[in-house]
Design a protein around this motif. Structure first.
Motif, PDB file in Angstrom:
ATOM      1  N   UNK A  79     -28.507 -11.117 -40.169  1.00  0.00           N
ATOM      2  CA  UNK A  79     -27.806 -11.103 -41.451  1.00  0.00           C
ATOM      3  C   UNK A  79     -26.748 -10.007 -41.525  1.00  0.00           C
ATOM      4  N   UNK A  80     -26.881  -8.959 -40.719  1.00  0.00           N
ATOM      5  CA  UNK A  80     -25.885  -7.882 -40.680  1.00  0.00           C
ATOM      6  C   UNK A  80     -24.845  -8.093 -39.583  1.00  0.00           C
ATOM      7  N   UNK A  81     -25.187  -8.848 -38.561  1.00  0.00           N
ATOM      8  CA  UNK A  81     -24.339  -8.967 -37.375  1.00  0.00           C
ATOM      9  C   UNK A  81     -22.956  -9.540 -37.684  1.00  0.00           C
ATOM     10  N   UNK A  82     -22.877 -10.557 -38.526  1.00  0.00           N
ATOM     11  CA  UNK A  82     -21.583 -11.194 -38.818  1.00  0.00           C
ATOM     12  C   UNK A  82     -20.578 -10.187 -39.382  1.00  0.00           C
ATOM     13  N   UNK A  83     -21.022  -9.351 -40.303  1.00  0.00           N
ATOM     14  CA  UNK A  83     -20.123  -8.352 -40.902  1.00  0.00           C
ATOM     15  C   UNK A  83     -19.693  -7.313 -39.865  1.00  0.00           C
ATOM     16  N   UNK A  84     -20.622  -6.891 -39.007  1.00  0.00           N
ATOM     17  CA  UNK A  84     -20.260  -5.904 -37.984  1.00  0.00           C
ATOM     18  C   UNK A  84     -19.288  -6.498 -36.964  1.00  0.00           C
ATOM     19  N   UNK A  85     -19.508  -7.737 -36.579  1.00  0.00           N
ATOM     20  CA  UNK A  85     -18.605  -8.383 -35.631  1.00  0.00           C
ATOM     21  C   UNK A  85     -17.199  -8.557 -36.208  1.00  0.00           C
ATOM     22  N   UNK A  86     -17.096  -8.723 -37.508  1.00  0.00           N
ATOM     23  CA  UNK A  86     -15.799  -8.924 -38.150  1.00  0.00           C
ATOM     24  C   UNK A  86     -14.923  -7.674 -38.129  1.00  0.00           C
ATOM     25  N   UNK A  87     -15.505  -6.494 -37.920  1.00  0.00           N
ATOM     26  CA  UNK A  87     -14.707  -5.262 -37.974  1.00  0.00           C
ATOM     27  C   UNK A  87     -14.075  -4.914 -36.626  1.00  0.00           C
ATOM     28  N   UNK A  88     -14.281  -5.719 -35.604  1.00  0.00           N
ATOM     29  CA  UNK A  88     -13.660  -5.548 -34.276  1.00  0.00           C
ATOM     30  C   UNK A  88     -14.066  -4.288 -33.530  1.00  0.00           C
ATOM     31  N   UNK A  89     -15.124  -3.620 -33.976  1.00  0.00           N
ATOM     32  CA  UNK A  89     -15.666  -2.477 -33.222  1.00  0.00           C
ATOM     33  C   UNK A  89     -16.877  -2.881 -32.400  1.00  0.00           C
ATOM     34  N   UNK A  90     -17.298  -4.153 -32.556  1.00  0.00           N
ATOM     35  CA  UNK A  90     -18.504  -4.638 -31.907  1.00  0.00           C
ATOM     36  C   UNK A  90     -18.261  -5.993 -31.264  1.00  0.00           C
ATOM     37  N   UNK A  91     -19.067  -6.286 -30.245  1.00  0.00           N
ATOM     38  CA  UNK A  91     -19.062  -7.588 -29.603  1.00  0.00           C
ATOM     39  C   UNK A  91     -20.498  -7.953 -29.310  1.00  0.00           C
ATOM     40  N   UNK A  92     -20.753  -9.223 -29.058  1.00  0.00           N
ATOM     41  CA  UNK A  92     -22.103  -9.644 -28.684  1.00  0.00           C
ATOM     42  C   UNK A  92     -22.376  -9.169 -27.271  1.00  0.00           C
TER      43      UNK A  92
END
Length: 70
Positions: free
Chosen positions: A56-69
């Motif tokens: 539930x938190x991953x989508x928002x973190x991925x949207x900020x371009x500081x994270x990848x899967x």
């Protein structure tokens, strides 16, 4: 941002391995982020760039371009 805490753990026990995905931090400094939905604190650094993050938190973190899967 508090960098005095251990960098390899999340606060609380809400993140379940069944409902999480590993995210890799792409930055070059320590960062502490609070999950938008769970309120979970995730602490990433160059030493610990990959952590399990609640779905539930991953989508928002991925949207900020500081994270990848990972």
């Amino acid at each position: 941002m508090n960098t005095d805490q251990p960098q390899n753990a999340t606060e609380g026990a809400r993140t379940s391995r069944e409902f999480s995905m590993n995210l890799r931090y792409l930055g070059h400094s320590r960062i502490e982020v609070r999950g938008v939905f769970t309120g979970e604190i995730y602490r990433f650094s160059t030493e610990v760039p990959v952590l399990p993050v609640d779905l539930s938190d991953a989508k928002a973190l991925l949207a900020c371009n500081l994270f990848t899967i990972a």
